[in-house]
Every structure is written in structure tokens, then in C-alpha cells.
Scaffold this motif. Structure first.
Motif, PDB file in Angstrom:
ATOM      1  N   SER A 458       0.777  -1.060  -0.076  1.00  0.00           N
ATOM      2  CA  SER A 458      -0.134   0.024  -0.150  1.00  0.00           C
ATOM      3  C   SER A 458       0.757   1.368  -0.066  1.00  0.00           C
ATOM      4  CB  SER A 458      -0.982  -0.097   1.181  1.00  0.00           C
ATOM      5  OG  SER A 458      -1.643   0.984   1.113  1.00  0.00           O
ATOM      6  N   ASN A 459       1.982   1.161   0.716  1.00  0.00           N
ATOM      7  CA  ASN A 459       2.668   2.558   1.062  1.00  0.00           C
ATOM      8  C   ASN A 459       3.371   2.548  -0.434  1.00  0.00           C
ATOM      9  OD1 ASN A 459       2.221   2.940   3.524  1.00  0.00           O
ATOM     10  ND2 ASN A 459       3.841   1.620   4.168  1.00  0.00           N
ATOM     11  N   LEU A 460       3.944   1.476  -1.010  1.00  0.00           N
ATOM     12  CA  LEU A 460       4.625   1.653  -2.148  1.00  0.00           C
ATOM     13  C   LEU A 460       3.651   2.155  -3.456  1.00  0.00           C
ATOM     14  CD1 LEU A 460       7.142   1.125  -3.950  1.00  0.00           C
ATOM     15  CD2 LEU A 460       6.287  -1.236  -4.431  1.00  0.00           C
ATOM     16  N   PHE A 461       2.449   1.696  -3.209  1.00  0.00           N
ATOM     17  CA  PHE A 461       1.317   2.130  -4.237  1.00  0.00           C
ATOM     18  C   PHE A 461       1.117   3.756  -4.107  1.00  0.00           C
ATOM     19  CE2 PHE A 461      -1.661   1.422  -7.201  1.00  0.00           C
ATOM     20  CZ  PHE A 461      -2.973   1.855  -6.841  1.00  0.00           C
ATOM     21  N   ASN A 462       0.850   4.139  -2.909  1.00  0.00           N
ATOM     22  CA  ASN A 462       0.680   5.585  -2.580  1.00  0.00           C
ATOM     23  C   ASN A 462       1.973   6.427  -2.801  1.00  0.00           C
ATOM     24  OD1 ASN A 462      -2.158   4.841  -2.036  1.00  0.00           O
ATOM     25  ND2 ASN A 462      -1.555   4.480  -0.026  1.00  0.00           N
ATOM     26  N   SER A 463       2.950   5.879  -2.710  1.00  0.00           N
ATOM     27  CA  SER A 463       4.475   6.461  -3.137  1.00  0.00           C
ATOM     28  C   SER A 463       4.494   6.829  -4.733  1.00  0.00           C
ATOM     29  CB  SER A 463       5.513   5.829  -2.302  1.00  0.00           C
ATOM     30  OG  SER A 463       5.752   4.738  -2.919  1.00  0.00           O
ATOM     31  N   LEU A 464       3.787   6.163  -5.410  1.00  0.00           N
ATOM     32  CA  LEU A 464       4.164   6.355  -6.861  1.00  0.00           C
ATOM     33  C   LEU A 464       3.574   7.557  -7.362  1.00  0.00           C
ATOM     34  CD1 LEU A 464       2.735   3.011  -8.387  1.00  0.00           C
ATOM     35  CD2 LEU A 464       5.271   3.503  -8.129  1.00  0.00           C
ATOM     36  N   LYS A 465       4.663   8.101  -8.140  1.00  0.00           N
ATOM     37  CA  LYS A 465       4.392   9.726  -8.606  1.00  0.00           C
ATOM     38  C   LYS A 465       3.709   9.527  -9.997  1.00  0.00           C
ATOM     39  CE  LYS A 465       6.394  12.255  -5.556  1.00  0.00           C
ATOM     40  NZ  LYS A 465       5.391  12.902  -4.577  1.00  0.00           N
ATOM     41  N   SER A 466       2.639   8.469 -10.022  1.00  0.00           N
ATOM     42  CA  SER A 466       1.779   8.314 -11.156  1.00  0.00           C
ATOM     43  C   SER A 466       0.167   7.948 -10.737  1.00  0.00           C
ATOM     44  CB  SER A 466       2.276   7.277 -12.008  1.00  0.00           C
ATOM     45  OG  SER A 466       3.543   7.144 -12.208  1.00  0.00           O
ATOM     46  N   ALA A 467      -0.627   8.283 -11.510  1.00  0.00           N
ATOM     47  CA  ALA A 467      -2.026   7.870 -11.077  1.00  0.00           C
ATOM     48  C   ALA A 467      -2.260   6.456 -11.674  1.00  0.00           C
ATOM     49  CB  ALA A 467      -2.862   8.953 -11.811  1.00  0.00           C
ATOM     50  N   VAL A 468      -2.497   5.666 -10.550  1.00  0.00           N
ATOM     51  CA  VAL A 468      -2.703   4.134 -11.220  1.00  0.00           C
ATOM     52  C   VAL A 468      -4.106   3.559 -10.653  1.00  0.00           C
ATOM     53  CG1 VAL A 468      -1.812   1.872 -10.804  1.00  0.00           C
ATOM     54  CG2 VAL A 468      -0.280   3.781 -10.680  1.00  0.00           C
ATOM     55  N   PHE A 469      -4.886   3.126 -11.546  1.00  0.00           N
ATOM     56  CA  PHE A 469      -6.309   2.699 -11.213  1.00  0.00           C
ATOM     57  C   PHE A 469      -6.660   1.755 -12.297  1.00  0.00           C
ATOM     58  CE2 PHE A 469      -8.157   5.247 -14.492  1.00  0.00           C
ATOM     59  CZ  PHE A 469      -7.516   6.352 -14.431  1.00  0.00           C
ATOM     60  N   ALA A 470      -7.937   1.094 -11.894  1.00  0.00           N
ATOM     61  CA  ALA A 470      -8.380  -0.095 -12.901  1.00  0.00           C
ATOM     62  C   ALA A 470      -9.707   0.546 -13.477  1.00  0.00           C
ATOM     63  CB  ALA A 470      -8.578  -1.181 -12.533  1.00  0.00           C
ATOM     64  N   ILE A 471     -10.218  -0.034 -14.744  1.00  0.00           N
ATOM     65  CA  ILE A 471     -11.547   0.403 -15.030  1.00  0.00           C
ATOM     66  C   ILE A 471     -12.157  -0.803 -15.709  1.00  0.00           C
ATOM     67  CG2 ILE A 471     -10.825   2.851 -15.766  1.00  0.00           C
ATOM     68  CD1 ILE A 471     -10.469   1.752 -18.712  1.00  0.00           C
ATOM     69  N   ASP A 472     -13.418  -0.941 -15.657  1.00  0.00           N
ATOM     70  CA  ASP A 472     -14.068  -1.981 -16.028  1.00  0.00           C
ATOM     71  C   ASP A 472     -14.899  -1.768 -17.232  1.00  0.00           C
ATOM     72  OD1 ASP A 472     -16.960  -1.113 -13.743  1.00  0.00           O
ATOM     73  OD2 ASP A 472     -16.212  -0.329 -15.587  1.00  0.00           O
ATOM     74  N   LYS A 473     -15.631  -2.907 -17.683  1.00  0.00           N
ATOM     75  CA  LYS A 473     -16.137  -2.720 -18.947  1.00  0.00           C
ATOM     76  C   LYS A 473     -17.219  -1.857 -19.269  1.00  0.00           C
ATOM     77  CE  LYS A 473     -20.068  -5.683 -17.898  1.00  0.00           C
ATOM     78  NZ  LYS A 473     -20.851  -7.206 -18.276  1.00  0.00           N
ATOM     79  N   ASP A 474     -17.545  -0.994 -18.138  1.00  0.00           N
ATOM     80  CA  ASP A 474     -18.393   0.015 -18.472  1.00  0.00           C
ATOM     81  C   ASP A 474     -17.255   1.510 -18.494  1.00  0.00           C
ATOM     82  OD1 ASP A 474     -20.761  -1.420 -16.429  1.00  0.00           O
ATOM     83  OD2 ASP A 474     -20.660  -0.999 -18.455  1.00  0.00           O
TER      84      ASP A 474
END
Length: 846
Positions: A458-474
Motif C-alpha cells: 500500500s505504501n509503495l502504491f501510494n508513493s508512486l508519482k503516477s495515477a494508477v487505477f483500474a477500469i471495468d467494461k463500463d
């Protein structure tokens, strides 16, 4: 034999790594341009008394040949190509052997009088026996310490370029190293290769690299492959250095990672300096940039040793005494200060002494590592393998320059350095493996271990200087999202639609958004193969509204699919990075590259004044077309009118610039994605071609923007041409520009007074801003009017560019950039109007 088998049995991992490294090395060697050098040895081609006869061999048609031998030397003379054409050569000073230097060259036939390290002159080689129509290529590397090169065949003179600036004295000369590629098509006659060179800032005058000839395609291929290999090396060194530096900052007790990171950076800087890649940091070649490259080259060598020993001392502390490190650091600092405060001809003399110190240090180090390997100290044997490979390459390169001509000219140090980097990475992986096993023993409770690992991720994910997320079929964003997403988009994006995030100002009937939506939705439920075909159609970059930047904020998008148990796409992970700064540098570098192409083409033009006539005519046509598209009468034009006149303008410019191939090609590329024939043949266009309102605004905007870009290209070309002939162009007078500015002000006053009911923009307050956003939505042609104002401002910027008033040009270009960031009227807010219309308008109306 039994002893060998026993050793292999007990050291299977070491043997496997050594064998793998050997196989990879052979593969890299056979795939590299160095193969051409091996082929060169089959034929012993040497120039004799300034002449190279190729009539007796066809090797030059098939292979790259390393040319050595005697060149005719003209001491303290810069020959002119015209003299060679007219056969008016002055008395030569004798023959010099290339590759080689002229320090001991006797002057006036007197053995006691030497040329010395500094001076200038011309080197001439006559080449005969080359087949007519043969695409002849050549490559010259590292002529000390500046040169230019020309090929003369009959009455044809081919300037091939050079590096630095030649001069008859120290004040005129600018030194620069580099690798030059050139080519021309022979007509069957004998031809001359003329190199004019001077040296006042380095060790000697002469060729310290090589000259290769052969088929153009093969020379060019080797030239490109060499560059790719260089960038491959740079990439590995940079990545490994950053990774180890990151490891150190995560575990500051791990000094070994820090020292190894420094060592990789040192090798990286040395590589950049030797290849003169640092020249890109400077706007033009200078002796300062030459000094900078040479100082970095020598400093990286002098400090590479102690830094590397500090790394080894961390791994094998008992085998590298502290006293030795103090002595080595003191010695390196002393030599480094000499490099820092003296010129290259002076500090070059310290090289041999330090090479002896380095050799003694290496012998001691290898002795200690052998001792450690015999005692089977952890990681010592694999480290010894890496050291052996690495120092073999270093020793080879030292001997390569000390015994010049004895060994084949193949630089191995950087290849063996890469091998050592990989071996060190293997050691790191072993250490991490051991650390993981130890962690497993300590973490007996599964719940605590899972919680701990989840927190780290979680810390590694939140320390990224990038917007990271997932999208579904909608195309809905699925949480969790990285913390940086909130910072980048100024809101929580969970459960929002993907295109509402990256295209916040788009409308529902936007055709481009509709096409992108269809592409993205099509991959869900599909397999990996189809996904790979469609992914190229996803949005790769977008520009977001940014009040601090007229050009907006540039974002780079990348995608990674998640597959279900049936290997079908279920979700797509999106990674968004803010690359605004890098995009700026990229655009500047791209502009520099385009200008270089333009200047290279201009140099080859015989009558440069004819270029100005062509460019002036093309520029006037382009500006006339734009002015017509933005005139008050344009309200009555149909979509077909815009397309027809756009085509006429483009055809006129292309007909005028057909001899300027680089400019013509760029115009073709710019107009390719807006094809007139395809658009006019479209059935939807044909139905409404006589209606003034059917798609008129869209086509007016498209053709105007294309024409503005083309005019910008022409102005860039004119700017490059003025470096050769300073001719004033009669495009427009300042009084006419002021009339256009007054016209622009009239449009602005119209939009404020009639649309927003505001007479003094300085008096606008918060309440009025909200009302202005509402009034804009009620005005039917607001979006079109803003687009026209933006184009008019950009055109004024171009006129000022033609008048060489860069400051005024930037002012109106920035204003146009702000207007581009205004969304459609339905999505306007008071804040956006203030940031991108009111505040920028104040500087225009003041």
C-alpha cells in the motif's frame, strides 16, 4: 581431470553463470558492427603516398573496410576544394600515416624540427578504382581535435560536415570530438577525400580514431547499430545505478548498494563524456563543452577506482584495508585537482602515471579476491569472475591505446562492465533471497505477515508519482486508486467515468471520444491477441487544463490488461504520468533536430538567395490563406470553400518548395492526416456541402490550424537560412500588424461587452464571474468566436516571428494557448474563464 570434475560439481552455479556469460558475449560480438572489423582483416588495404587504389578488389562493395596508410599532408594550410578541382595544389609537406598523430612529423625535411602537438593543416587522400554509380559511404571517428571533411569528384564538391570549428590559431579554433557519417554516389572518376583539421586544446593533431569505407547501407547500418548499442549501455548503467541508489535509500545500512550505484554513475558519466554526449547540454559547440567532456572523462577514470574499492570493501571488509583506501583516495584527489584546474594538454600527461597506479591496485585487488575465493567467502567466487571479466576489458583498452596498431581496435571495457553489472545483480538477488528466507523464519504468524506485506504494498502504491487505477467494461474507475491520482486530478476519481477524467471538457457528441470509447469497450471479454491489436488505438497522451501553463499539463497514459481464468480481458489497469517537463524538453529537442535537418539541406543549396524567394512566396501564400479563413467574409463561406482553398494553398506551397525536400516532406506529413480527397468523397460531407452551417466551423478550424503549422515550418526554415545569408523579407509592416492587433482587441471587447456585459475587465468580481459563465452558455456562437480569436492571436504571433520580434510573438502565442484550454461553453466555470480568458486578456487589452 578428477580435480576439474570435482570443481565443476561443487560449483555448478558458478560454471552455469560463466558459460551463460560466454554465450551472451559471443552473441553480442557476432551481432555487433565489430563483425565488420574482423572482415576487414581479410584484405590489407593501405593508402600509399596519399593514394588508395580500389581497382584490384571488390571488398569495398560488400564489406566495411578500415582504411589505414599514408595521406598527403599540407602543414599550416587549409586547402580549398576549388584548388583541387582546378588542380592548383600547393607544395605538400610530405606523407603522414593515419590513424596517427603529427607530433613527431618533421617539418621542411628537417628531422630535428618537429610539427609538435598544436597546429593546423590539411590531409588529402586520392581514391581511385571505385565503380560508377556505387553508393559510397564512409565513417570518421575522433579527429583531434576538430575537423571538416569534403569529397571532391571531378567538378563536384560534397561538403560532409565535421565537428568543432577549424582555425589557424587558438582564438579561431573550437574543439569537439564525434563520429561523422557521410555518403555520395560516385560517377566512376577518381575522387579526393579532404580533411582539414586543427588542434590547440588537446594532446596532438591527427586521427586518433579510424576511417572506414564501404557500401552506404552497411556503413549507415553499422553507424546506427553502434548508436543503439551505446544507448543500450547507457540505459543499463542508468537503470542499475538508480535501482541501487533506491535500495540504499530504502536500507541506508546497505553501503554496498550506495557505492555500487556511484560506480555505475561514474561509468555512465565516463561513457557520456567519451562519446561526447554531453554536447547536447550546450546550445552549440564550444571549447568549454570540449573541456567539460574531457574533464569528466578523466575525473571518472581517476575516481572510479576508489569508489569501486569502497564497494568491494563493503563486501569483503577483511581483505581491503582502510589504510589502502585512504592512500588511494588521496592519490585520486590529487590527480583530480590537476584535471579540475588545468587544461586537457596538461592533465593528459598524468594519464600514464595513474594507469601504473591503477595496474598495481588491480593486481593487489585480484590477489585479495583470489585469497577470499580460496577461503570460500560468501559471494567471493562469483565476484572474482565478474572482476576478472571487467578488468580484462579495462586492461585491454589501456593496451589498445598504448600499443596503437598492434591490437585490433575493439573497445571492450564497456561490454565487460555490463557483464560485471549483471553479475553484481546476481549477487544482489542472492542476498535478497537469503534475506527473504530469513524473513520467512521470523514471520511465523500468517496474519501478521499478510498485514505487514499489505502495508508495504500500500505504501509503495501510494508513493508512486503516477495515477494508477483500474477500469471495468463500463469504463468506470474501480478503487483503490493511488494517492497521486487525487493530486493530479484535484479530486477523488473513484467510480467516475474514465473519459470524464481525462477529457473533462468534451461533449457527448464528440466523434473522437465516441471512437475511443468504442475501441476501449471492444477489448473487454476478448483475448490477448486481439487486445494487442486494439491497444494502439487507446489514448496515449492528453493535455489537461493548467492555470499556470498556457500549453496545459501533458499526461502520458499506459495500459495493462487483467485477465480472468479464461484468459479474457476483465479489467484494464491505467497508469497516468505527468510528463509536462519532459514534453517541453522533447519539443525543444525535436525543434533543434528539425532545424539541424533544415540547415543541413540549406548548406547543400548552391544559390541560397533563391531559397529566400521561394520561402517568401510560400509564406505570403500561407498567411494570405489564413487571413482569408479568418476574415469577416468567412461567415458566409461554406465547408467546401474552406477545403478547396486549403487545397489550393497547400498545392501552391508544395509546388514552390519541391526542391526543399526536407520542408516539403514535413508539409506532406502534416497534411496527411487531413486528406482532402477522402473528406470530400465522404457521403456525409457530400449531402451538406452547399450548406454554410454543416460542419463549417469544424473544417474552418481544421484547415486554419494546419495552415498555421505549415507557416510555422516555413518561418523556422527562414530562421535557419538566415544563418547563411542575412536577407530581409518583405512580408508585412509593423503598421499592418498593429491593425491586426486592433482587430483582435475589437473581437475581445465585443466578447466582453456584448456577451458578458462588462466594459471594464479590471472591475470584474466573483459574483460577475459566475454570471459570465451563465451568459457564455446562452451565447450561440461563443465557442466559434473564441476559436477565431485564438487563431487571430496565433497569426499575430507568426507575423511578429517574421519580423524577428520573439518577445511579442511569445506574448500572443501564450494568449492563443490559454484560449485553447477553454472548454466548450457548457462546461465553463467562473474560475476557468478568469484563468484562461480574463487574466490573459488584460495583457492584450492594456
Amino acid at each position: 581431470m578428477r580435480v576439474l570434475l570435482k570443481f565443476l560439481k561443487n560449483n555448478e552455479r558458478l560454471f552455469l553463470i560463466a558459460t551463460s556469460f560466454l554465450a551472451i558475449s559471443i552473441f553480442l560480438f557476432n551481432q555487433s558492427p565489430l563483425k565488420a572489423e574482423v572482415k576487414n582483416q581479410k584484405v590489407n588495404l593501405k593508402a600509399i603516398k596519399g593514394a588508395l587504389d580500389l581497382s584490384s578488389t571488390n571488398e569495398y562493395k560488400e564489406n566495411v573496410l578500415d582504411i589505414k596508410g599514408e595521406w598527403t599532408f599540407f602543414s599550416s594550410k587549409f586547402l580549398k576544394a576549388k584548388d583541387i578541382v582546378e588542380n592548383k595544389l600547393p607544395q605538400n609537406s610530405g606523407s603522414v600515416y593515419f590513424p596517427g598523430i603529427l607530433t613527431d612529423f618533421p617539418l621542411s625535411g628537417d628531422p630535428q624540427k618537429k610539427f609538435g602537438p598544436f597546429g593546423y593543416g590539411s590531409f588529402l587522400l586520392k581514391v581511385s578504382g571505385v565503380e560508377k554509380g556505387f553508393p559510397f559511404g564512409f565513417e570518421v571517428n575522433d579527429m583531434s581535435s576538430n575537423f571538416d571533411l569534403m569529397v571532391i569528384q571531378g567538378k563536384n564538391i560534397y561538403p560532409m560536415g565535421g565537428y568543432g570549428k577549424i582555425g589557424t590559431n587558438k582564438n579561431e579554433s573550437i574543439s569537439q570530438f564525434g563520429r561523422l557519417f557521410g555518403d555520395f554516389t560516385t560517377n566512376g572518376d577518381d575522387f579526393y577525400i579532404l580533411i582539414r583539421a586543427s588542434n590547440y586544446y588537446y594532446r596532438d593533431l591527427g586521427m586518433i580514431g579510424y576511417l572506414k569505407i564501404g557500401p552506404k547501407k552497411l556503413i549507415q547500418s553499422n553507424y546506427i547499430e553502434n548508436k543503439l548499442r551505446n544507448f543500450f549501455t547507457l540505459g543499463i548503467l542508468l537503470i542499475v545505478a538508480i535501482i541501487h541508489l533506491g535500495i540504499y535509500f530504502q536500507r541506508k545500512d546497505d553501503k554496498g548498494s550506495l557505492w555500487f550505484s556511484f560506480f555505475c554513475f561514474i561509468m555512465l558519466f565516463r561513457f557520456l563524456s567519451i562519446k561526447s554526449y554531453f554536447d547536447v547540454l550546450f546550445p552549440y559547440p564550444s571549447n568549454f563543452s570540449f573541456y567539460f567532456n574531457r574533464k569528466v572523462e578523466f575525473m571518472s577514470f581517476y575516481f572510479g577506482g576508489p569508489i569501486f574499492l569502497e564497494f568491494l570493501r563493503y563486501l569483503f571488509k577483511d581483505y581491503i584495508p582502510k589504510a589502502l583506501m585512504k592512500l588511494l583516495w588521496s592519490t585520486s584527489t590529487f590527480f583530480g585537482l590537476i584535471v579540475l584546474f588545468t587544461s586537457p594538454p596538461v592533465f593528459y600527461k598524468t594519464l600514464n602515471t595513474y594507469q601504473i597506479i591503477t595496474l598495481l591496485t588491480l593486481l593487489y585487488m585480484m590477489t585479495q579476491m583470489v585469497r577470499a575465493a580460496i577461503k570460500n567467502v560468501p559471494h567471493s567466487r562469483i565476484c572474482l569472475l565478474g572482476l576478472s571479466v571487467f578488468f580484462f576489458g579495462v586492461g585491454w583498452d589501456i593496451l589498445l591505446y598504448e600499443l596503437e596498431g598492434v591490437l585490433p581496435f575493439i573497445e571492450l571495457a564497456f561490454f565487460t562492465s555490463i557483464a560485471f553489472v549483471f553479475i553484481q545483480s546476481h549477487i544482489i538477488s542472492i542476498k535478497f533471497s537469503e534475506a527473504y528466507k530469513y524473513a520467512e523464519e521470523l514471520n511465523k504468524k500468517l496474519e501478521e505477515k499478510v498485514a505487514s506485506r499489505t502495508k508495504v504494498i500500500s505504501n509503495l502504491f501510494n508513493s508512486l508519482k503516477s495515477a494508477v487505477f483500474a477500469i471495468d467494461k463500463d469504463l468506470t474507475v474501480i478503487p483503490p486508486c493511488s494517492e497521486y491520482s487525487k493530486s493530479l486530478f484535484k479530486k477523488d476519481i473513484a467510480h467516475l467515468k474514465f473519459f470524464d477524467i481525462i477529457f473533462p471538457h468534451s461533449t457527448k457528441n464528440d466523434r473522437r471520444i465516441s471512437d475511443l470509447t468504442n475501441h476501449l469497450k471492444a477489448v473487454f471479454g476478448d483475448d490477448e491477441l486481439n487486445y494487442s491489436f486494439v491497444e494502439a488505438n487507446f489514448p496515449q497522451s492528453v493535455v489537461l487544463n493548467d492555470p499556470e501553463r498556457p500549453e496545459g499539463k501533458s499526461l502520458k497514459l499506459s495500459y495493462s490488461p487483467f485477465y480472468n481464468e479464461k484468459d479474457l480481458v476483465e479489467r484494464i489497469m491505467v497508469i497516468i504520468e505527468d510528463v509536462t517537463e519532459y514534453e517541453t524538453y522533447y519539443k525543444e529537442a525535436k525543434l533543434d533536430q528539425v532545424n539541424y535537418w533544415f540547415m543541413k539541406e540549406i548548406v547543400q543549396q548552391e544559390n541560397k538567395y533563391d531559397i529566400f524567394d521561394t520561402l517568401e512566396n510560400s509564406l505570403k501564400e500561407g498567411l494570405k490563406t489564413i487571413d482569408d479563413f479568418l476574415s469577416p467574409q468567412s461567415d458566409e463561406y461554406t465547408a467546401e470553400y474552406f477545403l478547396d482553398n486549403y487545397k489550393k494553398g497547400i498545392d501552391h506551397i508544395l509546388s514552390k518548395t519541391e526542391n526543399l525536400s526536407m520542408l516539403s516532406n514535413m508539409i506532406h506529413v502534416k497534411t496527411a492526416d487531413f486528406d482532402y480527397q477522402s473528406i470530400t468523397a465522404d457521403s456525409e460531407f457530400s449531402k451538406g456541402k452547399n450548406e454554410r452551417t454543416t460542419g463549417k466551423s469544424y473544417f474552418q478550424g481544421e484547415v486554419t490550424e494546419k495552415m498555421i503549422d505549415i507557416v510555422d515550418y516555413i518561418l523556422s526554415y527562414i530562421s535557419c537560412a538566415k544563418n547563411f545569408e542575412n536577407k530581409t523579407l518583405n512580408i508585412i509592416k509593423k503598421e499592418e500588424v498593429e491593425e491586426k492587433i486592433n482587430d483582435l482587441k475589437g473581437y475581445l471587447k465585443n466578447i466582453f461587452e456584448k456577451t458578458f456585459l462588462v466594459r471594464d475587465i479590471k472591475s470584474i468580481d466573483k459574483d460577475q464571474l459566475g454570471r459570465m459563465a451563465t451568459l457564455a452558455k446562452l451565447y450561440p456562437n461563443f465557442d466559434h468566436l473564441v476559436t477565431i480569436i485564438g487563431f487571430k492571436s496565433k497569426v499575430i504571433s507568426l507575423y511578429y516571428l517574421a519580423l524577428e520580434d520573439d518577445q511579442a510573438s511569445k506574448k500572443y502565442s501564450d494568449f492563443s494557448g490559454h484560449l485553447k484550454q477553454l472548454p466548450v461553453k457548457d462546461k465553463l466555470t467562473g474560475t476557468i474563464i478568469n484563468q484562461h480568458l480574463i487574466i490573459p486578456s488584460k495583457s492584450i487589452l492594456s
